[in-house]
Design a protein around this motif. Structure first.
Motif, short mmCIF file in Angstrom:
data_model
loop_
_atom_site.label_atom_id
_atom_site.label_comp_id
_atom_site.label_asym_id
_atom_site.label_seq_id
_atom_site.Cartn_x
_atom_site.Cartn_y
_atom_site.Cartn_z
N SER A 1 16.91 22.84 0.11
CA SER A 1 15.98 24.07 0.14
C SER A 1 15.78 24.57 -0.92
CB SER A 1 16.59 24.96 1.01
OG SER A 1 18.13 24.70 0.91
N SER A 2 14.91 25.39 -1.54
CA SER A 2 15.43 25.43 -2.63
C SER A 2 16.14 25.88 -3.73
CB SER A 2 14.27 27.21 -2.47
OG SER A 2 14.77 28.33 -2.03
N GLU A 3 16.95 26.84 -3.15
CA GLU A 3 18.43 27.67 -3.64
C GLU A 3 19.16 25.87 -3.46
OE1 GLU A 3 18.92 28.33 1.07
OE2 GLU A 3 17.11 28.51 -0.93
N THR A 4 18.65 25.03 -3.46
CA THR A 4 20.20 23.80 -2.77
C THR A 4 19.54 22.97 -4.06
OG1 THR A 4 20.08 24.22 -0.79
CG2 THR A 4 21.64 22.18 -1.48
N PRO A 5 20.81 22.14 -4.83
CA PRO A 5 20.08 21.53 -5.92
C PRO A 5 20.60 20.40 -5.42
CG PRO A 5 22.96 21.41 -5.59
CD PRO A 5 22.21 23.03 -4.96
N CYS A 6 20.05 19.18 -6.08
CA CYS A 6 19.94 17.56 -6.11
C CYS A 6 21.15 17.23 -6.31
CB CYS A 6 18.62 16.75 -6.34
SG CYS A 6 17.29 17.20 -5.58
N THR A 7 22.23 17.76 -6.83
CA THR A 7 23.57 17.65 -7.30
C THR A 7 23.80 16.49 -5.87
OG1 THR A 7 24.07 19.23 -8.52
CG2 THR A 7 25.58 17.66 -7.85
N MET B 1 24.87 33.86 -2.60
CA MET B 1 25.30 34.49 -3.98
C MET B 1 24.48 33.49 -5.32
SD MET B 1 29.09 33.50 -4.10
CE MET B 1 29.77 33.44 -5.92
N MET B 2 23.61 31.73 -5.09
CA MET B 2 23.13 31.53 -6.45
C MET B 2 21.30 32.13 -5.62
SD MET B 2 23.57 27.62 -5.69
CE MET B 2 21.65 27.62 -7.10
N ALA C 1 19.52 34.07 -8.99
CA ALA C 1 18.08 33.95 -9.59
C ALA C 1 17.29 35.08 -9.46
CB ALA C 1 17.60 32.89 -8.58
N LYS C 2 17.31 36.48 -8.18
CA LYS C 2 17.01 37.27 -8.07
C LYS C 2 17.19 38.45 -9.58
CE LYS C 2 16.82 37.62 -3.46
NZ LYS C 2 17.15 38.38 -1.78
N ASN C 3 18.32 37.82 -9.53
CA ASN C 3 18.91 39.05 -11.65
C ASN C 3 18.44 38.18 -12.92
OD1 ASN C 3 19.68 40.95 -9.80
ND2 ASN C 3 22.11 40.05 -9.59
N PRO D 1 27.37 29.66 -14.13
CA PRO D 1 27.97 30.26 -14.21
C PRO D 1 27.92 28.02 -15.43
CG PRO D 1 29.42 30.23 -12.87
CD PRO D 1 27.68 30.06 -12.01
N ASP D 2 28.06 28.20 -16.91
CA ASP D 2 28.28 27.37 -17.64
C ASP D 2 28.64 25.60 -17.43
OD1 ASP D 2 26.61 28.24 -19.16
OD2 ASP D 2 28.33 28.91 -20.84
N GLY D 3 28.54 24.40 -17.02
CA GLY D 3 29.16 23.46 -16.53
C GLY D 3 28.13 23.25 -14.51
#
Length: 221
Positions: free
Chosen positions: A9-15, A174-175, A179-181, A186-188
């Motif tokens: 999904s769009s808010e899910t990374p490819c990590t 939360m992600m 994005a909306k805000n 957080p860094d890292g």
């Protein structure tokens, strides 16, 4: 050539896909290919439209175009639970996938009377392990990916271990709020490539009311 299929999904990374990709390399596969296969048909009204999702995929493709393939999956989302689980998996077999990442909750409707889902979180994995026709597909069970404070990078997380305090988890909700805000993770926290995150922020910004107080009409998927 081994093909690893991922629908995210769009808010899910490819990590998670990248971690599995490195796992295939460690197993001895010389040239695994990551297939990003976004859904191209109808989705719920509150989902990110396809044109915006493709902008994200373009940014992911830029990371390693030599080992990544982006192809639109021309199907709508049926929200049909176990039936749809099999449809998605068999379609990826037709696309040439050898490995398939199985996420936890199958797309399905909520219970009509009770405040719970109709299907168990692990229903998807159980269906694919029992249904005929999937012998040639290597099912990779879903694993939680979170930021490991001790290593300073994203890693697989086993919630049954005693190191849960070392893995702060940020949910998809939360992600989306970040994005909306117009805030960055957080860094890292390697949730998403910077370009892909920027696209997500731009999408939610496009939904903000304009000067005349009207919200722009979303573009259909």
């Amino acid at each position: 050539m081994q093909v690893l299929s991922l629908l995210f999904s769009s808010e899910t990374p490819c990590t998670m896909a990248m971690l599995y990709y490195r796992w295939l390399l460690e197993m001895g596969y010389k040239n695994p290919i990551l297939l990003l296969h976004p859904l191209g048909g109808y989705t719920k009204a509150d989902d990110v439209p396809l044109n915006w999702r493709m902008k994200q995929h373009e940014k992911v493709l830029e990371l390693d175009p030599g080992t990544t393939v982006v192809s639109i999956f021309p199907s709508l989302m049926h929200y049909a639970g176990p039936t749809e689980v099999q449809w998605h998996a068999k379609a990826r077999i037709s696309a040439g996938a050898n490995f398939y990442i199985v996420r936890r909750d199958p797309a399905g409707m909520s219970h009509p009377f009770e405040k719970r889902d109709l299907y168990d979180p692990d229903h998807r994995k159980k269906v694919l392990s029992m249904a005929p026709g999937f012998e040639r597909l290597n099912i990779l069970p879903f694993k939680v990916v979170a930021y490991d404070n001790t290593q300073g990078k994203m890693a697989f997380f086993d919630p049954t271990t005693t190191r849960s305090q070392d893995f702060p988890i940020i949910s998809g909700t939360m992600m989306r709020t970040l994005a909306k805000n117009k805030q960055n993770p957080p860094d890292g926290y390697g949730f998403m490539c910077p370009g892909g995150w920027k696209v997500l922020v731009e999408y939610y910004d496009s939904l903000a009311p304009s000067d005349n107080g009207k919200v722009p009409e979303p573009v259909p998927a």
